[in-house]
Write a protein that holds these residues in place. Sequence first.
Motif, PDB file in Angstrom:
ATOM      1  N   ASP A  18     -10.786  -6.522  -7.327  1.00 50.87           N
ATOM      2  CA  ASP A  18      -9.909  -5.803  -8.241  1.00 50.87           C
ATOM      3  C   ASP A  18      -9.547  -4.456  -7.637  1.00 50.87           C
ATOM      4  N   LEU A  43      -7.030  -0.668  -1.722  1.00 52.08           N
ATOM      5  CA  LEU A  43      -5.883  -1.199  -2.455  1.00 52.08           C
ATOM      6  C   LEU A  43      -5.365  -2.519  -1.889  1.00 52.08           C
ATOM      7  N   ALA A  74      -3.888  -5.314  -3.914  1.00 49.93           N
ATOM      8  CA  ALA A  74      -2.686  -5.023  -4.688  1.00 49.93           C
ATOM      9  C   ALA A  74      -1.411  -5.127  -3.862  1.00 49.93           C
ATOM     10  N   GLN A  98       1.317  -7.368  -5.067  1.00 51.03           N
ATOM     11  CA  GLN A  98       1.905  -7.020  -6.357  1.00 51.03           C
ATOM     12  C   GLN A  98       2.887  -5.855  -6.275  1.00 51.03           C
ATOM     13  N   LEU A  99       2.852  -5.138  -5.180  1.00 49.75           N
ATOM     14  CA  LEU A  99       3.650  -3.928  -5.033  1.00 49.75           C
ATOM     15  C   LEU A  99       4.647  -4.064  -3.891  1.00 49.75           C
ATOM     16  N   VAL A 142      -3.975   3.990 -10.563  1.00 54.34           N
ATOM     17  CA  VAL A 142      -3.837   2.622 -10.042  1.00 54.34           C
ATOM     18  C   VAL A 142      -3.386   1.672 -11.152  1.00 54.34           C
ATOM     19  N   GLU A 143      -3.972   1.798 -12.321  1.00 53.47           N
ATOM     20  CA  GLU A 143      -3.570   0.953 -13.445  1.00 53.47           C
ATOM     21  C   GLU A 143      -2.099   1.156 -13.783  1.00 53.47           C
ATOM     22  N   LEU A 195       0.166  -0.516 -11.105  1.00 53.96           N
ATOM     23  CA  LEU A 195       0.186  -1.963 -11.251  1.00 53.96           C
ATOM     24  C   LEU A 195       0.978  -2.386 -12.483  1.00 53.96           C
ATOM     25  N   LYS A 239       4.340  -4.689 -12.547  1.00 54.95           N
ATOM     26  CA  LYS A 239       4.428  -5.887 -13.369  1.00 54.95           C
ATOM     27  C   LYS A 239       5.663  -5.841 -14.266  1.00 54.95           C
TER      28      LYS A 239
END
Length: 219
Positions: free
Chosen positions: A95, A150, A153, A156-157, A204-205, A208, A212
């Motif tokens: 995560d 990271l 992630a 996702q980015l 970070v949250e 993300l 999304k």
Amino acid sequence: MSEKVNRKSAATEPDSPGRVAQRTRTRQAIVDATTRLVAAGGTPSVSEIAEAAQVSRRTVYMYFPTLEQLLLDATVGALTQSAVDPVLAPSASGDPVTRAANLAHVVNTHSNEVMHLGRALIRLTVEGDTPAAGGPRRGYRRVQWIEQALAPARAQLTRKEFDRLVSALCVLIGWEPLIVLKDVRALDAKQADEVLTFAVRAVVEKALADAKHRRNQRR
């Protein structure tokens, strides 16, 4: 220092991705060589460092205007690396939020133990000449750690989003935020760690969540 460096020409050369990557590798080679020599005992000279890194003395001075700054950088890195490795290992959490928070906690805990070294390194960086090689004056190790934290992630980015998040975490992980919270807010080590770990998680949250939302809008 007897060797002269053409700072103007080096500083004005174009910063292509290849040149930036090469400078990063050269700087890392110099610091890593210094770290090995320091770990072996004694205080290495610039000539010994240059030979171990397989670069010239001139190149060493291009990246580190003073030997003191280089020795501090290498010493601090060697002290911290062993603590950071476990939280960035492939077997650690997948995560990115947890990985980034764990990295922040480890760096905070260790940095507080050797805060005097961090203050000295920052002073030398601020007061010293701009390295003739160009690019960042320090911090490549911090950037690498954050990028590794990271890594889950990346898919996702976008590249721009990922780079922006790395830059944001560079502000929240390291000596500087700890010093601010100690000097400006008078927080002790535990309090500062709680604040910075909270901030890292939140950033970070948010990154993300924004990514999304962007993906959902395109559907």
